[in-house]
Motif scaffolding. Structure first.
Motif, short mmCIF file in Angstrom:
data_model
loop_
_atom_site.label_atom_id
_atom_site.label_comp_id
_atom_site.label_asym_id
_atom_site.label_seq_id
_atom_site.Cartn_x
_atom_site.Cartn_y
_atom_site.Cartn_z
N GLU A 36 -3.01 -21.31 6.47
CA GLU A 36 -3.86 -20.35 7.19
C GLU A 36 -5.34 -20.57 6.85
OE1 GLU A 36 0.21 -18.65 6.80
OE2 GLU A 36 -1.25 -19.40 5.34
N VAL A 37 -5.63 -20.75 5.56
CA VAL A 37 -7.04 -20.94 5.20
C VAL A 37 -7.52 -22.33 5.60
CG1 VAL A 37 -6.77 -21.82 2.82
CG2 VAL A 37 -8.72 -20.36 3.42
N GLU A 38 -6.65 -23.33 5.56
CA GLU A 38 -7.04 -24.66 6.02
C GLU A 38 -7.36 -24.66 7.51
OE1 GLU A 38 -7.77 -27.18 4.16
OE2 GLU A 38 -7.16 -26.16 2.32
N ALA A 39 -6.58 -23.90 8.29
CA ALA A 39 -6.87 -23.78 9.72
C ALA A 39 -8.20 -23.08 9.96
CB ALA A 39 -5.73 -23.02 10.42
N LEU A 40 -8.51 -22.09 9.11
CA LEU A 40 -9.79 -21.39 9.23
C LEU A 40 -10.95 -22.34 8.94
CD1 LEU A 40 -11.28 -18.69 9.66
CD2 LEU A 40 -11.01 -18.29 7.19
N TYR A 41 -10.83 -23.14 7.88
CA TYR A 41 -11.88 -24.11 7.57
C TYR A 41 -12.09 -25.09 8.73
CZ TYR A 41 -11.35 -22.62 2.66
OH TYR A 41 -11.28 -21.91 1.48
N ALA A 42 -10.98 -25.51 9.36
CA ALA A 42 -11.09 -26.43 10.49
C ALA A 42 -11.83 -25.78 11.65
CB ALA A 42 -9.69 -26.89 10.92
N ARG A 43 -11.56 -24.50 11.90
CA ARG A 43 -12.27 -23.79 12.95
C ARG A 43 -13.77 -23.69 12.62
NH1 ARG A 43 -7.45 -20.51 12.56
NH2 ARG A 43 -6.15 -20.84 14.42
N GLY A 44 -14.07 -23.48 11.33
CA GLY A 44 -15.47 -23.43 10.92
C GLY A 44 -16.18 -24.75 11.17
N ARG A 45 -15.54 -25.86 10.83
CA ARG A 45 -16.15 -27.17 11.07
C ARG A 45 -16.35 -27.40 12.56
NH1 ARG A 45 -12.51 -28.45 6.79
NH2 ARG A 45 -10.93 -29.17 8.28
N ALA A 46 -15.37 -27.02 13.37
CA ALA A 46 -15.48 -27.19 14.81
C ALA A 46 -16.62 -26.33 15.38
CB ALA A 46 -14.16 -26.85 15.48
N TRP A 47 -16.76 -25.12 14.86
CA TRP A 47 -17.84 -24.23 15.32
C TRP A 47 -19.21 -24.85 15.04
CZ3 TRP A 47 -19.07 -20.24 18.21
CH2 TRP A 47 -20.18 -19.47 17.92
N LEU A 48 -19.37 -25.42 13.86
CA LEU A 48 -20.64 -26.04 13.51
C LEU A 48 -20.90 -27.30 14.34
CD1 LEU A 48 -20.52 -25.66 9.62
CD2 LEU A 48 -21.90 -24.32 11.23
N ASP A 49 -19.84 -27.94 14.81
CA ASP A 49 -19.98 -29.13 15.66
C ASP A 49 -20.21 -28.78 17.13
OD1 ASP A 49 -19.71 -30.86 13.54
OD2 ASP A 49 -17.55 -31.19 13.82
N GLY A 50 -20.23 -27.49 17.45
CA GLY A 50 -20.54 -27.08 18.81
C GLY A 50 -19.35 -26.73 19.69
N ALA A 51 -18.13 -26.73 19.11
CA ALA A 51 -16.94 -26.42 19.89
C ALA A 51 -16.85 -24.92 20.18
CB ALA A 51 -15.69 -26.87 19.14
N PRO A 52 -16.15 -24.54 21.25
CA PRO A 52 -15.91 -23.11 21.49
C PRO A 52 -15.14 -22.50 20.34
CG PRO A 52 -15.33 -24.44 23.42
CD PRO A 52 -15.56 -25.41 22.30
N LEU A 53 -15.37 -21.23 20.10
CA LEU A 53 -14.70 -20.55 19.00
C LEU A 53 -13.25 -20.25 19.38
CD1 LEU A 53 -14.79 -19.25 16.22
CD2 LEU A 53 -15.63 -17.17 17.30
N VAL A 54 -12.33 -20.64 18.50
CA VAL A 54 -10.91 -20.33 18.67
C VAL A 54 -10.51 -19.48 17.47
CG1 VAL A 54 -8.58 -21.22 18.87
CG2 VAL A 54 -10.48 -22.48 19.91
N ARG A 55 -10.21 -18.21 17.71
CA ARG A 55 -9.83 -17.32 16.63
C ARG A 55 -8.35 -17.48 16.31
NH1 ARG A 55 -13.41 -13.64 19.48
NH2 ARG A 55 -11.61 -12.86 20.66
N GLY A 56 -8.03 -17.20 15.04
CA GLY A 56 -6.63 -17.28 14.63
C GLY A 56 -5.85 -16.06 15.03
#
Length: 203
Positions: free
Chosen positions: A183-203
C-alpha cells in the motif's frame, strides 16, 4: 530576497502547519483555505472530498469527538507547480472504550499531493501513512481489557486507533498505507507520477 523555490517551500510548510492548527481549533473557514476545490481527504474513518471532510469534522466537533494532531519534520519534493510533502505527525484521539476513558496515539506521516494554482499552493490529496500506535487509560490505575481477536484483525500500524474509532461508531478502512508494504509502495509510486506530471490516481 528569497528565491522562488524557497518561497514555495515556505508556503507549503505554512500550509501544513495551518492545516493542523485550524482543524484542531475548529477554525473551519480558514481550514477550508488550505484545500483546492477538488481536494480529497483519506483517513481511517473518512474518505471523500475536502468539503465533506470539513462538514463531518465539524459535526464530530459539535458532538464532542476529540481528535488532535501534532506535527514534526517536513520533507518537500518540488516539480514546478506540483509538490509532494511528507510531514511527521501524531494523531491523538480520546474516547471511552469498554467503559474506560482512554487516549490512543498513532504516529506516522501525512503524505500530501499539492499544486500551485493561480499563485496559491493548496492540497489536492492528503493520505496519512500509519506507522505505529498505542492505547492507554487516562487513569493509569484503570483496567482496560480489549478484545484480543478483534484487535489482531485490525491493521498493525493503526489497530488501536481503529479499535477506538469503531468503538464510537466509525467505519474504518482496513487497507491504509503503513510503514512498509504494497500500500505504501503504491502511494510512493503515485507521488513520483504526480511530480512527473501524470494525472492524480487516488488509492
Amino acid at each position: 530576497m528569497l528565491d522562488a523555490e524557497r518561497q514555495d517551500r515556505l508556503a507549503i510548510r505554512d500550509l501544513m502547519e495551518n492545516w493542523a492548527v485550524w482543524r484542531d481549533a475548529g477554525d473551519w473557514e480558514r481550514f477550508r483555505t488550505v484545500w483546492h476545490p477538488d481536494g480529497w481527504m483519506s483517513a481511517t474513518w473518512f474518505q471523500g472530498s475536502a468539503e465533506d471532510f470539513i462538514r463531518v469534522s465539524r459535526e464530530g466537533w459539535d458532538k464532542g469527538v476529540s481528535i488532535l494532531h501534532f506535527l514534526g519534520g517536513i520533507s518537500i519534493d518540488l516539480a514546478g507547480t506540483r509538490a509532494v510533502a511528507q510531514t511527521k505527525m501524531t494523531i491523538s484521539q480520546r474516547a471511552t472504550v469498554h467503559g474506560v476513558p482512554c487516549d490512543v496515539v498513532c504516529t506516522g506521516r501525512f503524505y500530501d499531493f499539492l499544486e500551485r494554482r493561480d499563485g496559491r499552493w493548496g492540497l489536492v490529496w492528503r493520505q496519512p501513512i500509519y506507522e505505529k500506535d498505542r492505547i492507554d487509560p487516562i487513569d493509569p490505575a484503570a483496567l482496560l481489557r480489549l478484545d484480543a481477536d478483534r484487535l489482531a484483525n485490525l491493521p498493525e500500524g493503526y489497530r488501536h486507533l481503529a479499535y477506538i474509532q469503531e468503538e464510537i461508531g466509525y467505519r474504518v478502512k482496513r487497507d491504509m498505507p503503513g510503514l512498509k508494504g504494497p500500500e505504501v509502495e503504491a502511494l510512493y509510486a503515485r507521488g513520483r507520477a504526480w511530480l512527473d506530471g501524470a494525472p492524480l490516481v487516488r488509492g
